[in-house]
Design a protein around this motif. Structure first.
Motif, PDB file in Angstrom:
ATOM      1  N   UNK A 193     -17.992  39.677   2.205  1.00 36.20           N
ATOM      2  CA  UNK A 193     -16.704  39.692   2.895  1.00 36.20           C
ATOM      3  C   UNK A 193     -15.892  38.441   2.569  1.00 36.20           C
ATOM      4  N   UNK A 194     -16.565  37.316   2.454  1.00 37.53           N
ATOM      5  CA  UNK A 194     -15.861  36.079   2.090  1.00 37.53           C
ATOM      6  C   UNK A 194     -15.253  36.192   0.695  1.00 37.53           C
ATOM      7  N   UNK A 195     -16.002  36.780  -0.224  1.00 39.13           N
ATOM      8  CA  UNK A 195     -15.497  36.931  -1.600  1.00 39.13           C
ATOM      9  C   UNK A 195     -14.324  37.908  -1.653  1.00 39.13           C
ATOM     10  N   UNK A 196     -14.422  38.988  -0.872  1.00 41.86           N
ATOM     11  CA  UNK A 196     -13.327  39.962  -0.838  1.00 41.86           C
ATOM     12  C   UNK A 196     -12.077  39.322  -0.247  1.00 41.86           C
ATOM     13  N   UNK A 197     -12.239  38.568   0.831  1.00 40.20           N
ATOM     14  CA  UNK A 197     -11.084  37.909   1.444  1.00 40.20           C
ATOM     15  C   UNK A 197     -10.470  36.861   0.517  1.00 40.20           C
ATOM     16  N   UNK A 198     -11.325  36.167  -0.244  1.00 41.89           N
ATOM     17  CA  UNK A 198     -10.798  35.189  -1.199  1.00 41.89           C
ATOM     18  C   UNK A 198      -9.949  35.885  -2.253  1.00 41.89           C
ATOM     19  N   UNK A 199     -10.417  37.051  -2.704  1.00 41.69           N
ATOM     20  CA  UNK A 199      -9.652  37.844  -3.682  1.00 41.69           C
ATOM     21  C   UNK A 199      -8.326  38.303  -3.083  1.00 41.69           C
ATOM     22  N   UNK A 200      -8.366  38.795  -1.851  1.00 40.10           N
ATOM     23  CA  UNK A 200      -7.148  39.295  -1.202  1.00 40.10           C
ATOM     24  C   UNK A 200      -6.136  38.173  -0.956  1.00 40.10           C
ATOM     25  N   UNK A 201      -6.619  37.007  -0.575  1.00 41.50           N
ATOM     26  CA  UNK A 201      -5.699  35.887  -0.358  1.00 41.50           C
ATOM     27  C   UNK A 201      -5.003  35.499  -1.660  1.00 41.50           C
ATOM     28  N   UNK A 202      -5.774  35.482  -2.726  1.00 44.98           N
ATOM     29  CA  UNK A 202      -5.216  35.070  -4.007  1.00 44.98           C
ATOM     30  C   UNK A 202      -4.246  36.100  -4.579  1.00 44.98           C
ATOM     31  N   UNK A 203      -4.600  37.381  -4.492  1.00 43.83           N
ATOM     32  CA  UNK A 203      -3.806  38.424  -5.138  1.00 43.83           C
ATOM     33  C   UNK A 203      -2.713  39.013  -4.247  1.00 43.83           C
ATOM     34  N   UNK A 204      -2.982  39.092  -2.932  1.00 47.79           N
ATOM     35  CA  UNK A 204      -2.053  39.797  -2.045  1.00 47.79           C
ATOM     36  C   UNK A 204      -1.634  39.005  -0.811  1.00 47.79           C
ATOM     37  N   UNK A 205      -2.083  37.737  -0.731  1.00 48.44           N
ATOM     38  CA  UNK A 205      -1.751  36.897   0.422  1.00 48.44           C
ATOM     39  C   UNK A 205      -2.130  37.606   1.721  1.00 48.44           C
ATOM     40  N   UNK A 206      -3.356  38.109   1.768  1.00 45.59           N
ATOM     41  CA  UNK A 206      -3.812  38.897   2.913  1.00 45.59           C
ATOM     42  C   UNK A 206      -5.279  38.572   3.178  1.00 45.59           C
ATOM     43  N   UNK A 207      -5.677  38.710   4.448  1.00 39.03           N
ATOM     44  CA  UNK A 207      -7.080  38.523   4.810  1.00 39.03           C
ATOM     45  C   UNK A 207      -7.481  39.597   5.806  1.00 39.03           C
ATOM     46  N   UNK A 208      -8.644  40.194   5.594  1.00 39.42           N
ATOM     47  CA  UNK A 208      -9.120  41.249   6.483  1.00 39.42           C
ATOM     48  C   UNK A 208      -9.454  40.677   7.856  1.00 39.42           C
ATOM     49  N   UNK A 209      -9.037  41.394   8.919  1.00 37.34           N
ATOM     50  CA  UNK A 209      -9.458  40.973  10.247  1.00 37.34           C
ATOM     51  C   UNK A 209     -10.842  41.570  10.534  1.00 37.34           C
ATOM     52  N   UNK A 210     -11.409  41.266  11.700  1.00 38.29           N
ATOM     53  CA  UNK A 210     -12.768  41.706  12.006  1.00 38.29           C
ATOM     54  C   UNK A 210     -12.896  43.227  12.037  1.00 38.29           C
ATOM     55  N   UNK A 211     -11.884  43.909  12.536  1.00 32.88           N
ATOM     56  CA  UNK A 211     -11.973  45.369  12.619  1.00 32.88           C
ATOM     57  C   UNK A 211     -11.975  46.005  11.225  1.00 32.88           C
ATOM     58  N   UNK A 212     -11.158  45.486  10.343  1.00 36.43           N
ATOM     59  CA  UNK A 212     -11.146  45.988   8.971  1.00 36.43           C
ATOM     60  C   UNK A 212     -12.481  45.707   8.283  1.00 36.43           C
ATOM     61  N   UNK A 213     -13.054  44.552   8.603  1.00 41.99           N
ATOM     62  CA  UNK A 213     -14.352  44.203   8.026  1.00 41.99           C
ATOM     63  C   UNK A 213     -15.455  45.114   8.581  1.00 41.99           C
ATOM     64  N   UNK A 214     -15.337  45.507   9.827  1.00 40.54           N
ATOM     65  CA  UNK A 214     -16.320  46.416  10.422  1.00 40.54           C
ATOM     66  C   UNK A 214     -16.340  47.744   9.678  1.00 40.54           C
ATOM     67  N   UNK A 215     -15.171  48.327   9.463  1.00 40.65           N
ATOM     68  CA  UNK A 215     -15.108  49.597   8.748  1.00 40.65           C
ATOM     69  C   UNK A 215     -15.702  49.470   7.349  1.00 40.65           C
ATOM     70  N   UNK A 216     -15.415  48.371   6.695  1.00 43.30           N
ATOM     71  CA  UNK A 216     -15.935  48.157   5.349  1.00 43.30           C
ATOM     72  C   UNK A 216     -17.457  47.992   5.390  1.00 43.30           C
TER      73      UNK A 216
END
Length: 272
Positions: free
Chosen positions: A240-263
């Motif tokens: 999840x940390x790696x995915x969020x790092x990718x999202x911050x870099x590419x889309x300026x976005x970070x998954x919240x806890x609920x989105x992480x739960x579904x994933x």
């Protein structure tokens, strides 16, 4: 209607009754015709209303594209329409350009691998099916068998032509990148045809759509599940940390806890 310019046996430009300039395409439409000759409306299969820089591009293409490529593109457009995929004149012109370039690559022996073929096939099955049909039509009209990778490229052309092209490309890019992070973190591979992989891919597609469209998340009351799922596997938090790092870099976005739960729910079914 009178011909203004005859490009080849299948394409002429005219001035329509409403005063707009258009390019008409049809089998034998321009055969034996000269500027000023009347055009047989019954032979017209496609009308392109093009202006300014798009018109200039199209006119240049007509000087270099064979009638067979035009016919193949027309039939592909019809095949797309039969599946409810409606293309604009601009999209059809882009398709003609793509087919012409693909044929040129084959002639030169240049292979362009489609690194997002698998994701495109899974995310856009209807468009991909038309892409496969497109390969048959190109072979039928142009006598050249394009590689399977081109079905994916053509599918993305269809998606881009019917919607937001940048959104379609970024969705496929997003899904591919996240799946690669998952595979690298858990040292696993995806079985492309499995139900679990399909469900994860579809989930990522809709997640990407929300992120790219900035659609707010509706609270589903899943906060309590976050810690439980996170602790099931020590690699979950790393992933999840790696995915969020990718999202911050590419889309300026970070998954919240609920989105992480579904994933995490989907990941649990795949990696155990």
């Amino acid at each position: 209607m009178q011909a203004v310019k005859v490009f080849n046996n299948n394409a002429v430009s005219v001035v329509m009754p409403d005063g707009r300039e258009a390019i008409l395409v049809g089998n034998g439409l321009g055969f034996g015709r000269r500027p000023g000759d009347m055009i047989d409306k019954n032979r017209v299969s496609k009308v392109y209303y093009v202006q300014n820089e798009l018109q200039t591009k199209f006119l240049k293409m007509l000087d270099n594209v064979t009638p067979q490529v035009m016919q193949a593109a027309e039939r592909i457009s019809l095949a797309a329409e039969e599946q409810g995929i409606l293309l604009s004149s601009k999209s059809t012109i882009s398709l003609v350009d793509h087919i012409s370039f693909a044929l040129e690559r084959v002639e030169k022996g240049t292979f362009l691998p489609n690194l997002m073929l698998s994701e495109t096939r899974m995310l856009y099955p209807k468009e991909y099916a038309v892409g496969q049909r497109a390969l048959e039509l190109v072979r039928q009209f142009c006598g050249v068998q394009l590689p399977e990778d081109e079905a994916g490229y053509i599918a993305l052309h269809l998606v881009a032509g019917a919607a937001d092209g940048a959104l379609a490309y970024d969705t496929v890019k997003f899904v591919k990148a996240v799946k690669e992070i998952i595979c690298d973190t858990y040292h696993c591979t995806f079985e492309e045809e499995s139900l679990e992989t399909t469900r994860l891919t579809v989930h990522l597609k809709f997640l990407a759509a929300r992120i790219l469209r900035h659609t707010p998340w509706q609270d589903a009351g899943l906060e309590s599940m976050y810690a439980v799922l996170l602790q099931r596997d020590s690699r979950n938090e790393v992933c999840l940390q790696r995915i969020n790092a990718y999202l911050r870099q590419e889309f300026d976005y970070e998954l919240d806890h609920q989105e992480q739960v579904y994933l995490l729910i989907h990941l649990t079914k795949i990696v155990g």
